[in-house]
Design an enzyme around this catalytic site. Structure first.
Site, PDB file in Angstrom:
ATOM      1  N   ARG A  57     -41.785  86.940  70.040  1.00  0.00           N
ATOM      2  CA  ARG A  57     -41.316  86.858  68.661  1.00  0.00           C
ATOM      3  C   ARG A  57     -40.662  85.508  68.333  1.00  0.00           C
ATOM      4  O   ARG A  57     -40.958  84.902  67.307  1.00  0.00           O
ATOM      5  CB  ARG A  57     -40.290  87.971  68.361  1.00  0.00           C
ATOM      6  CG  ARG A  57     -40.907  89.289  68.036  1.00  0.00           C
ATOM      7  CD  ARG A  57     -40.080  90.420  68.568  1.00  0.00           C
ATOM      8  NE  ARG A  57     -40.136  90.415  70.012  1.00  0.00           N
ATOM      9  CZ  ARG A  57     -41.100  91.010  70.714  1.00  0.00           C
ATOM     10  NH1 ARG A  57     -42.016  91.695  70.111  1.00  0.00           N
ATOM     11  NH2 ARG A  57     -41.139  90.939  72.037  1.00  0.00           N
ATOM     12  N   THR A  58     -39.763  85.062  69.195  1.00  0.00           N
ATOM     13  CA  THR A  58     -39.002  83.857  68.857  1.00  0.00           C
ATOM     14  C   THR A  58     -39.932  82.658  68.727  1.00  0.00           C
ATOM     15  O   THR A  58     -39.906  81.937  67.727  1.00  0.00           O
ATOM     16  CB  THR A  58     -37.910  83.603  69.925  1.00  0.00           C
ATOM     17  OG1 THR A  58     -37.108  84.788  70.023  1.00  0.00           O
ATOM     18  CG2 THR A  58     -37.023  82.432  69.550  1.00  0.00           C
ATOM     19  N   LYS A  87     -40.984  68.930  88.418  1.00  0.00           N
ATOM     20  CA  LYS A  87     -40.879  67.833  89.402  1.00  0.00           C
ATOM     21  C   LYS A  87     -39.431  67.469  89.695  1.00  0.00           C
ATOM     22  O   LYS A  87     -39.152  66.420  90.243  1.00  0.00           O
ATOM     23  CB  LYS A  87     -41.588  66.582  88.870  1.00  0.00           C
ATOM     24  CG  LYS A  87     -43.038  66.765  88.519  1.00  0.00           C
ATOM     25  CD  LYS A  87     -43.581  65.446  87.953  1.00  0.00           C
ATOM     26  CE  LYS A  87     -44.970  65.587  87.397  1.00  0.00           C
ATOM     27  NZ  LYS A  87     -45.388  64.373  86.668  1.00  0.00           N
ATOM     28  N   ARG A 108     -35.595  77.691  74.704  1.00  0.00           N
ATOM     29  CA  ARG A 108     -35.176  78.944  75.364  1.00  0.00           C
ATOM     30  C   ARG A 108     -34.892  78.603  76.818  1.00  0.00           C
ATOM     31  O   ARG A 108     -35.687  77.929  77.469  1.00  0.00           O
ATOM     32  CB  ARG A 108     -36.240  80.021  75.250  1.00  0.00           C
ATOM     33  CG  ARG A 108     -35.884  81.246  76.060  1.00  0.00           C
ATOM     34  CD  ARG A 108     -36.668  82.444  75.665  1.00  0.00           C
ATOM     35  NE  ARG A 108     -36.162  83.050  74.449  1.00  0.00           N
ATOM     36  CZ  ARG A 108     -36.608  84.203  73.968  1.00  0.00           C
ATOM     37  NH1 ARG A 108     -37.569  84.853  74.583  1.00  0.00           N
ATOM     38  NH2 ARG A 108     -36.100  84.711  72.855  1.00  0.00           N
TER      39      ARG A 108
END
Ligand code: NCD
Length: 326
Positions: A57-58, A87, A108
């Site tokens: 959703r986000t 890395k 996020r």
């Protein structure tokens, strides 16, 4: 301006976002022409979406929001694997660099507090799309907007949170936002003892409430998720067990990911029917066994509408934050 936690939202800002989101929702459902007119609003603006944790959703709604407003989106849906973070590059360097490529970034993050690191590194506004078990302020905006749609003049609101309240950033953010409003009378947190709020979280909520007289209760026993409690609930806010966070928090029991939110904390059709007729059932989604699909036909089920509201809230937010910074 960065949006990292609900404390970053003034009441005035919140009001602007809700007015705009309401207008966009109206346009979407009533007039193709009015909706299309929004397309030029963020022309030439670039949203960077930098996701270190899974999202449906986000991420989709932020990206759709930017597309509908006429801007562009670049980014990674799995930055932990596909960016140079893999890395060994630091989150700070990641945000420092990418912030030179766009106008606004939604991130996020795997751990609580990482949104703050990203914001310190960034040259452009950072929106926290969820940081570990920390906060998820844009979801709280969507949740509150959805509550106000159903209760336009809220008074003496009673909200019951059921599930893994302790590890849920959406519960954290929404509860912290709700205590700022005197119209909220009662907040009840129901969940298994190892997943529920404790005195520490409620003390924190009282501290944030600015002296308003809320009643806050915590219940741990499944038998307290009963018809009597439902009859005294206007907004039922369910959450799934945040199993991925149980594993990463030292000292916390590893719970079975296939287990619902505690052995008995799932909503039955009978419990849903014990809610007042005008009550609503919210869930930030994704759901697991705690919210069976049989509830979807209950007239109080509002969680898909809540998810769709994310588009309008995020359009309003992008506009406000992109234009506000110029
Ligand atoms: C939530 C999240 O990511 O915190 N989902 C969302 O953004 N709507 C809820 C969850 O993952 O359980």
């Amino acid at each position: 301006m960065h949006l990292l936690k609900v404390d970053d939202l003034s009441h005035e800002f919140l009001g602007n976002i809700f007015d705009k989101a309401g207008e966009y929702k109206y346009r979407r459902h009533h007039s193709r022409a009015l909706w299309n007119e929004l397309h030029g609003r963020l022309h030439n603006q670039v949203l960077i979406s930098d996701f270190f944790e899974p999202s449906t959703r986000t991420r989709f709604s932020f990206e759709a929001a930017m597309a509908y407003m006429g801007g562009e989106v670049i980014g990674s849906e799995n930055a932990a694997e596909f960016s140079s973070y893999k890395k060994g590059e630091s989150l700070y360097d990641n945000f420092r660099v990418i912030s030179g490529y766009g106008d606004i970034v939604v991130g996020r993050f795997l751990r609580e507090g990482e949104a703050e690191i990203a914001a310190n590194a960034s040259l452009i506004p950072v929106i926290n799309g969820g940081d570990g078990k920390g906060e998820h302020p844009t979801q709280a905006l969507i949740d509150l907007f959805s509550v106000i749609e159903k209760f336009p003049n809220p008074q003496n609101l009673r909200i019951t949170f059921v599930g893994d309240n302790l590890h849920s950033r959406t519960v954290n953010s929404l509860a912290r936002l709700l205590v700022r409003f005197p119209c909220v009378r009662e907040m009840t947190f129901l969940g298994p003892e190892d997943q529920n709020f404790t005195q520490a979280e409620t003390d924190d909520l009282y501290d944030r409430s600015g002296g308003y007289n809320h009643n806050i209760h915590i219940w741990h026993r499944a038998r307290e998720f009963n018809a009597k409690q439902m009859a005294q609930t206007d907004v039922l806010y369910m959450t799934r067990s945040q199993v991925e966070r149980h594993r990463t928090i030292p000292g916390t029991t590893v719970l079975d990911p296939t287990r619902p939110t505690g052995p008995d904390f799932y909503l039955t059709p009978e419990l849903a029917d014990s809610l007042p007729d005008n009550a609503i059932i919210l869930h930030p989604l994704p759901r697991n066994a705690e919210l069976p699909a049989t509830i979807d036909s209950n007239p109080r089920a509002y969680y898909f509408e809540q998810a769709w509201n994310g588009l309008f809230i995020r359009m309003a937010l992008l506009e406000e934050l992109c234009i506000g910074k110029n």
